[in-house]
Design a protein around this motif. Structure first.
Motif, PDB file in Angstrom:
ATOM      1  N   HIS A  29      51.266   4.554  12.179  1.00  0.00           N
ATOM      2  CA  HIS A  29      52.484   4.767  12.446  1.00  0.00           C
ATOM      3  C   HIS A  29      53.504   3.357  12.112  1.00  0.00           C
ATOM      4  O   HIS A  29      54.725   3.522  12.146  1.00  0.00           O
ATOM      5  CB  HIS A  29      52.847   5.014  14.031  1.00  0.00           C
ATOM      6  CG  HIS A  29      52.462   3.830  14.855  1.00  0.00           C
ATOM      7  ND1 HIS A  29      51.207   3.428  15.072  1.00  0.00           N
ATOM      8  CD2 HIS A  29      53.329   2.747  15.393  1.00  0.00           C
ATOM      9  CE1 HIS A  29      51.283   2.432  15.972  1.00  0.00           C
ATOM     10  NE2 HIS A  29      52.445   2.175  15.933  1.00  0.00           N
ATOM     11  N   GLU A  30      52.876   2.363  11.620  1.00  0.00           N
ATOM     12  CA  GLU A  30      53.624   1.271  11.637  1.00  0.00           C
ATOM     13  C   GLU A  30      53.975   1.017  10.048  1.00  0.00           C
ATOM     14  O   GLU A  30      54.771   0.148   9.724  1.00  0.00           O
ATOM     15  CB  GLU A  30      52.977  -0.098  11.970  1.00  0.00           C
ATOM     16  CG  GLU A  30      52.332  -0.113  13.370  1.00  0.00           C
ATOM     17  CD  GLU A  30      51.404  -1.600  13.505  1.00  0.00           C
ATOM     18  OE1 GLU A  30      52.032  -2.521  13.632  1.00  0.00           O
ATOM     19  OE2 GLU A  30      50.391  -1.190  13.992  1.00  0.00           O
ATOM     20  N   PHE A  31      53.776   2.106   9.266  1.00  0.00           N
ATOM     21  CA  PHE A  31      54.187   1.922   7.927  1.00  0.00           C
ATOM     22  C   PHE A  31      54.996   3.473   7.606  1.00  0.00           C
ATOM     23  O   PHE A  31      54.947   4.335   8.105  1.00  0.00           O
ATOM     24  CB  PHE A  31      52.723   2.311   6.970  1.00  0.00           C
ATOM     25  CG  PHE A  31      51.946   1.023   7.245  1.00  0.00           C
ATOM     26  CD1 PHE A  31      51.887  -0.006   6.412  1.00  0.00           C
ATOM     27  CD2 PHE A  31      50.833   0.975   8.167  1.00  0.00           C
ATOM     28  CE1 PHE A  31      50.916  -0.919   6.274  1.00  0.00           C
ATOM     29  CE2 PHE A  31      50.065   0.119   8.307  1.00  0.00           C
ATOM     30  CZ  PHE A  31      50.019  -1.092   7.391  1.00  0.00           C
ATOM     31  N   SER A  32      55.600   3.171   6.456  1.00  0.00           N
ATOM     32  CA  SER A  32      56.632   4.066   6.027  1.00  0.00           C
ATOM     33  C   SER A  32      55.852   5.283   5.067  1.00  0.00           C
ATOM     34  O   SER A  32      54.606   5.101   5.006  1.00  0.00           O
ATOM     35  CB  SER A  32      57.636   3.544   4.831  1.00  0.00           C
ATOM     36  OG  SER A  32      56.950   3.222   3.877  1.00  0.00           O
ATOM     37  N   GLY A  33      56.352   6.321   4.843  1.00  0.00           N
ATOM     38  CA  GLY A  33      55.588   7.413   4.151  1.00  0.00           C
ATOM     39  C   GLY A  33      55.158   7.001   2.813  1.00  0.00           C
ATOM     40  O   GLY A  33      53.802   7.336   2.488  1.00  0.00           O
ATOM     41  N   GLY A  34      55.767   6.128   2.062  1.00  0.00           N
ATOM     42  CA  GLY A  34      55.350   5.758   0.669  1.00  0.00           C
ATOM     43  C   GLY A  34      53.936   4.863   1.036  1.00  0.00           C
ATOM     44  O   GLY A  34      53.087   4.806   0.197  1.00  0.00           O
ATOM     45  N   GLN A  35      54.086   4.018   2.132  1.00  0.00           N
ATOM     46  CA  GLN A  35      53.079   2.957   2.294  1.00  0.00           C
ATOM     47  C   GLN A  35      52.002   3.718   2.716  1.00  0.00           C
ATOM     48  O   GLN A  35      50.642   3.470   2.524  1.00  0.00           O
ATOM     49  CB  GLN A  35      53.535   1.939   3.238  1.00  0.00           C
ATOM     50  CG  GLN A  35      54.408   0.967   3.018  1.00  0.00           C
ATOM     51  CD  GLN A  35      55.152   0.158   3.816  1.00  0.00           C
ATOM     52  OE1 GLN A  35      55.294   0.494   5.053  1.00  0.00           O
ATOM     53  NE2 GLN A  35      55.141  -1.104   3.569  1.00  0.00           N
ATOM     54  N   ARG A  36      51.971   4.931   3.589  1.00  0.00           N
ATOM     55  CA  ARG A  36      50.952   5.759   4.063  1.00  0.00           C
ATOM     56  C   ARG A  36      50.110   6.237   2.764  1.00  0.00           C
ATOM     57  O   ARG A  36      48.844   6.256   2.927  1.00  0.00           O
ATOM     58  CB  ARG A  36      51.372   6.768   4.845  1.00  0.00           C
ATOM     59  CG  ARG A  36      52.078   6.012   6.327  1.00  0.00           C
ATOM     60  CD  ARG A  36      52.130   7.315   7.229  1.00  0.00           C
ATOM     61  NE  ARG A  36      52.918   6.748   8.391  1.00  0.00           N
ATOM     62  CZ  ARG A  36      53.167   7.437   9.628  1.00  0.00           C
ATOM     63  NH1 ARG A  36      52.710   8.819   9.708  1.00  0.00           N
ATOM     64  NH2 ARG A  36      54.012   6.878  10.400  1.00  0.00           N
ATOM     65  N   GLN A  37      51.044   6.907   2.048  1.00  0.00           N
ATOM     66  CA  GLN A  37      50.330   7.422   0.557  1.00  0.00           C
ATOM     67  C   GLN A  37      49.715   6.403  -0.022  1.00  0.00           C
ATOM     68  O   GLN A  37      48.574   6.794  -0.620  1.00  0.00           O
ATOM     69  CB  GLN A  37      51.319   8.251  -0.108  1.00  0.00           C
ATOM     70  CG  GLN A  37      50.887   9.012  -1.398  1.00  0.00           C
ATOM     71  CD  GLN A  37      50.126  10.399  -0.595  1.00  0.00           C
ATOM     72  OE1 GLN A  37      48.932   9.651   0.102  1.00  0.00           O
ATOM     73  NE2 GLN A  37      50.471  11.545  -0.753  1.00  0.00           N
ATOM     74  N   VAL A  45      53.237  13.480  -4.296  1.00  0.00           N
ATOM     75  CA  VAL A  45      54.324  12.909  -3.979  1.00  0.00           C
ATOM     76  C   VAL A  45      55.448  13.827  -3.352  1.00  0.00           C
ATOM     77  O   VAL A  45      56.491  13.362  -3.184  1.00  0.00           O
ATOM     78  CB  VAL A  45      55.031  12.366  -5.317  1.00  0.00           C
ATOM     79  CG1 VAL A  45      54.155  11.026  -5.842  1.00  0.00           C
ATOM     80  CG2 VAL A  45      55.204  13.277  -6.312  1.00  0.00           C
ATOM     81  N   SER A  46      55.187  15.200  -3.168  1.00  0.00           N
ATOM     82  CA  SER A  46      56.069  16.208  -2.810  1.00  0.00           C
ATOM     83  C   SER A  46      56.492  15.991  -1.366  1.00  0.00           C
ATOM     84  O   SER A  46      57.740  16.175  -1.020  1.00  0.00           O
ATOM     85  CB  SER A  46      55.475  17.530  -2.652  1.00  0.00           C
ATOM     86  OG  SER A  46      54.436  17.759  -1.913  1.00  0.00           O
ATOM     87  N   ALA A  47      55.796  15.117  -0.519  1.00  0.00           N
ATOM     88  CA  ALA A  47      56.416  14.870   0.965  1.00  0.00           C
ATOM     89  C   ALA A  47      56.897  13.459   0.871  1.00  0.00           C
ATOM     90  O   ALA A  47      57.648  13.252   2.050  1.00  0.00           O
ATOM     91  CB  ALA A  47      55.179  14.849   1.808  1.00  0.00           C
ATOM     92  N   LEU A  48      57.421  13.180  -0.130  1.00  0.00           N
ATOM     93  CA  LEU A  48      57.831  11.568  -0.064  1.00  0.00           C
ATOM     94  C   LEU A  48      59.389  11.545  -0.477  1.00  0.00           C
ATOM     95  O   LEU A  48      59.736  12.806  -1.320  1.00  0.00           O
ATOM     96  CB  LEU A  48      57.198  10.620  -0.963  1.00  0.00           C
ATOM     97  CG  LEU A  48      55.672  10.441  -0.564  1.00  0.00           C
ATOM     98  CD1 LEU A  48      55.180   9.580  -1.947  1.00  0.00           C
ATOM     99  CD2 LEU A  48      55.611   9.831   0.716  1.00  0.00           C
ATOM    100  N   ASP A  49      60.089  10.777  -0.215  1.00  0.00           N
ATOM    101  CA  ASP A  49      61.516  10.773  -0.637  1.00  0.00           C
ATOM    102  C   ASP A  49      61.629  10.744  -2.157  1.00  0.00           C
ATOM    103  O   ASP A  49      60.708   9.842  -2.804  1.00  0.00           O
ATOM    104  CB  ASP A  49      62.403   9.580   0.176  1.00  0.00           C
ATOM    105  CG  ASP A  49      62.459   9.412   1.594  1.00  0.00           C
ATOM    106  OD1 ASP A  49      62.471  10.871   1.791  1.00  0.00           O
ATOM    107  OD2 ASP A  49      62.792   8.530   2.201  1.00  0.00           O
ATOM    108  N   VAL A  50      62.617  11.151  -2.825  1.00  0.00           N
ATOM    109  CA  VAL A  50      62.924  10.923  -4.188  1.00  0.00           C
ATOM    110  C   VAL A  50      62.594   9.513  -4.758  1.00  0.00           C
ATOM    111  O   VAL A  50      62.023   9.135  -5.630  1.00  0.00           O
ATOM    112  CB  VAL A  50      63.888  11.471  -4.691  1.00  0.00           C
ATOM    113  CG1 VAL A  50      64.322  11.356  -6.101  1.00  0.00           C
ATOM    114  CG2 VAL A  50      63.906  13.143  -4.442  1.00  0.00           C
ATOM    115  N   SER A  51      63.176   8.726  -3.869  1.00  0.00           N
ATOM    116  CA  SER A  51      63.439   7.203  -4.490  1.00  0.00           C
ATOM    117  C   SER A  51      61.988   6.455  -4.183  1.00  0.00           C
ATOM    118  O   SER A  51      61.650   5.472  -5.030  1.00  0.00           O
ATOM    119  CB  SER A  51      64.294   6.562  -3.446  1.00  0.00           C
ATOM    120  OG  SER A  51      64.095   6.491  -2.074  1.00  0.00           O
ATOM    121  N   ILE A  52      60.904   7.177  -3.624  1.00  0.00           N
ATOM    122  CA  ILE A  52      59.604   6.599  -3.448  1.00  0.00           C
ATOM    123  C   ILE A  52      58.956   7.278  -4.508  1.00  0.00           C
ATOM    124  O   ILE A  52      57.499   6.794  -4.804  1.00  0.00           O
ATOM    125  CB  ILE A  52      59.218   6.681  -2.214  1.00  0.00           C
ATOM    126  CG1 ILE A  52      60.085   6.164  -0.844  1.00  0.00           C
ATOM    127  CG2 ILE A  52      57.716   6.038  -1.766  1.00  0.00           C
ATOM    128  CD1 ILE A  52      60.316   4.525  -1.317  1.00  0.00           C
TER     129      ILE A  52
END
Length: 321
Positions: free
Chosen positions: A128-136, A157-164
């Motif tokens: 929970h201390e990480f962003s979605g991209g970091q979790r991936q 990458v489908s669950a990540l923001d486009v920028s990530i």
């Protein structure tokens, strides 16, 4: 990439049907995967566009494969246990397989975290201390723990923001080059598939309808369904002035797929033959492309075909181009 290299993964006749039940009775089956054949060679990425499920093998069958084959899951929020630290999550494959790396498990985990662009000092932090991209990236580190030869990336990458998304894809490409990894890359985003994959397999209702080198698939699609999919990508210039192909007609159910060609109910080229004879996946042209279609798109930019596509043809039409 040479096609003469011995396949790392060879799949023949892969089938996965999910039973449909009413109460205690089985009333049918969803044919999610219905007889797939494909190979993946060392260092190669095969993109699967469409639904798939290759995790049907039993526990005993998979045990011997786990070290060589790992998976990156779609949802980085759901695939990491929130009660475990990052160190424990990444170390789990090593502990389950009773592997003690040189220098110890902690050192190996910190090396993996650094390899995927994370701070090795974050070993004791929680997801929970990480962003979605970091979790991936944590999920990728876990997949790399056993030094696999092949990784199945399920919509990574489908669950990540486009920028990530681009950052994660570039990381996977870098890891592939550095570690000589092979990938089965499952995705619906055709732009991402084109950026990352060497070869592409297009699926429709559980069947591969076309497979070939990336450049051939994207510039010379031979199956009507492939062409329709590609026409939806912005700035596709290989399809002529007609623009996007809008499929009409009945959308079949995988519970009871159409006879013959499964795409025929939505295809502008369908004939009586398509209803009675299932097209085989046949090698076309120079041998780099296989297509399951009685009337393949051999001239995708011809004026006659563009005219037919531009008219949003009737899926039951007998017109052939």
């Amino acid at each position: 990439m040479s096609t003469e290299t011995e396949p790392l993964l060879s799949v023949r006749g892969l089938t996965k049907h999910f039973p449909v039940r009413q109460g205690l009775r089985t009333t049918g089956a969803v044919r999610a995967v219905d007889g797939l054949d494909f190979d993946v060679r060392p260092g190669e990425t095969l993109g699967l566009v469409g639904e798939s499920d290759i995790t049907h093998a039993g526990r005993g069958e998979l045990r011997g494969l786990r070290q060589d084959l790992q998976i990156i899951f779609q949802d980085p929020y759901a695939s990491l246990n929130p009660r475990h630290t990052v160190g424990r999550i990444v170390a789990m494959p090593l502990q389950v397989n009773r592997i003690t790396p040189p220098g110890g498990v902690k050192k190996r985990v910190q090396e993996l975290l650094e390899l995927v662009g994370l701070n090795p000092e974050h070993y004791n932090r929680y997801p929970h201390e990480f962003s979605g991209g970091q979790r991936q990236r944590i999920g990728i580190a876990r997949a790399l723990a056993l030094k696999p030869k092949l990784i199945v990336a399920d919509e990574p990458v489908s669950a990540l923001d486009v920028s990530i998304q681009a950052q994660v894809i570039n990381l996977l490409r870098s890891l592939q080059q550095d570690l000589d990894l092979a990938f089965v890359f499952i995705a619906h985003d055709l732009a991402v598939v084109r950026h990352f994959c060497h070869r592409v397999a297009v699926m429709y209702l559980g069947k591969i309808v076309e497979i070939g080198d990336r450049d051939d698939i994207y510039t010379r699609p031979q199956h009507p369904y492939t062409r329709a999919l590609l026409s939806a990508i912005p700035d596709v210039t290989t399809l002529g002035p007609a623009g996007r192909i809008r499929l009409t007609g009945d959308v079949p159910t995988p519970l009871n797929p159409p006879s013959g060609c499964r795409f025929r109910t939505r295809c502008w080229k369908a004939t009586d033959r398509c209803a009675t004879e299932e097209p085989a996946l046949t090698t076309r042209d120079d041998g780099r492309q296989q297509t399951a279609c009685h009337y393949p798109e051999n001239e995708p930019t011809s004026s006659r075909e563009d005219a037919a596509v531009g008219a949003t043809p009737d899926p039951g039409s007998n017109e052939r181009t």
